[in-house]
Design a protein around this motif. Structure first.
Motif, PDB file in Angstrom:
ATOM      1  N   ASP A 129      45.367   8.967  49.032  1.00 43.65           N
ATOM      2  CA  ASP A 129      46.328   8.320  48.116  1.00 43.65           C
ATOM      3  C   ASP A 129      46.549   6.855  48.485  1.00 43.65           C
ATOM      4  OD1 ASP A 129      46.601  10.716  46.777  1.00 43.65           O
ATOM      5  OD2 ASP A 129      48.319  11.365  47.982  1.00 43.65           O
ATOM      6  N   ILE A 130      45.479   6.181  48.870  1.00 44.60           N
ATOM      7  CA  ILE A 130      45.533   4.752  49.184  1.00 44.60           C
ATOM      8  C   ILE A 130      44.648   4.023  48.174  1.00 44.60           C
ATOM      9  CG2 ILE A 130      45.098   2.965  50.907  1.00 44.60           C
ATOM     10  CD1 ILE A 130      45.451   5.064  53.064  1.00 44.60           C
ATOM     11  N   THR A 131      45.215   3.041  47.505  1.00 41.49           N
ATOM     12  CA  THR A 131      44.504   2.285  46.480  1.00 41.49           C
ATOM     13  C   THR A 131      44.134   0.912  47.021  1.00 41.49           C
ATOM     14  OG1 THR A 131      45.842   3.419  44.814  1.00 41.49           O
ATOM     15  CG2 THR A 131      44.578   1.505  44.086  1.00 41.49           C
ATOM     16  N   VAL A 132      42.940   0.460  46.682  1.00 35.15           N
ATOM     17  CA  VAL A 132      42.441  -0.844  47.128  1.00 35.15           C
ATOM     18  C   VAL A 132      42.477  -1.805  45.949  1.00 35.15           C
ATOM     19  CG1 VAL A 132      40.512  -2.091  48.167  1.00 35.15           C
ATOM     20  CG2 VAL A 132      40.973   0.270  48.835  1.00 35.15           C
ATOM     21  N   ARG A 133      43.036  -2.978  46.175  1.00 35.91           N
ATOM     22  CA  ARG A 133      43.107  -4.018  45.145  1.00 35.91           C
ATOM     23  C   ARG A 133      42.344  -5.249  45.629  1.00 35.91           C
ATOM     24  NH1 ARG A 133      46.450  -2.899  40.625  1.00 35.91           N
ATOM     25  NH2 ARG A 133      47.300  -0.804  40.973  1.00 35.91           N
TER      26      ARG A 133
END
Length: 255
Positions: A129-133
């Motif tokens: 549940d970690i998003t990369v931007r």
């Protein structure tokens, strides 16, 4: 075998030995002086010029280091006059919303990543549940401008990635970074606090919030049990004494 000795008068004072019985002459010359091997023989001027012209010279290294590139990029970013760009403002507003609603925002530095490696890296973080931007430094700088997160501007140098999650998933992030050498952790925000790489590694070694709550509950329940025992022990002693007194009185009455 008859031999004749012939002395040759010269500066070297050599002696020649001649054997007439042989078809050829065998001459042995002995010099008194030794060969000079210490002093170097001087070369001619033409040869010296030729060696000087043909001597190899290393080319000048005109490449810039990574630190210089980052410094140049930072100076250019500071000197650049921002023009109106609706898309950039929209992305900055979105980044600000992400910062306000995330429990963890990690700033990562990417060196050389191919497209497949980047997709694999994002997929591994998505499992936790970690998003990369992928925000530019200009967009990220506008997002944290005049906000409590303005301290992140010190980490916005070079080509950065931003990994965020609703809960602080620092342990899962570090596990993925161990198997991805192309990405390095610089720092980030955890629960609104600016942390360096070492601080985040130390934070990952701490027990989870559920475990801490369980330990606190067990300590409080143990203290409450001890307190109740201390409060009830005098009453129990009093009741036992009263029972003993009543039993002795009954015995006296019966007698």
């Amino acid at each position: 075998m008859a031999c004749m000795l012939t002395r040759i008068t010269s500066t070297a004072s050599a002696v020649r030995v001649v054997c007439p019985s042989l078809d050829y002459r065998w001459t042995q010359v002995r010099y008194r002086k030794t060969i000079n091997t210490r002093s170097k023989k001087h070369i001619s001027i033409v040869k010296a010029k030729l060696l000087a012209v043909t001597k190899w010279k290393a080319p000048r290294d005109s490449r810039t280091t990574l630190a210089e590139k980052c410094g140049l990029n930072l100076e250019r970013m500071q000197q650049t006059i921002l023009q109106e760009n609706p898309l950039r403002d929209l992305m900055a507003q979105e980044a600000q919303t992400v910062l306000e609603t995330s429990g963890m925002v990690a700033v990562l530095h990417s060196s050389d990543m191919t497209g497949p490696d980047r997709r694999v890296f994002c997929a591994k973080l998505k499992e936790s549940d970690i998003t990369v931007r992928f925000w530019s430094n200009t967009v990220a700088g506008l997002a944290v401008q005049n906000t409590p997160y303005s301290t992140l501007t010190t980490l916005m140098v070079g080509k950065n990635l931003y990994a965020h999650s609703l809960k602080p998933q620092v342990t899962q992030l570090l596990k993925v970074l161990k198997v991805t050498p192309q990405v390095n952790l610089i720092g980030g925000l955890v629960d609104g606090l600016l942390m360096s790489k070492s601080d985040m590694e130390h934070y990952a070694q701490l027990p989870s919030m559920e475990q801490c709550r369980g330990e606190v509950v067990s300590i409080l329940s143990a203290e409450a049990g001890q307190t109740s025992q201390l409060l009830l022990s005098p009453l129990q002693q009093l009741s036992s004494h009263l029972q003993q007194i009543s039993s002795t009185e009954d015995i006296h009455h019966t007698q």
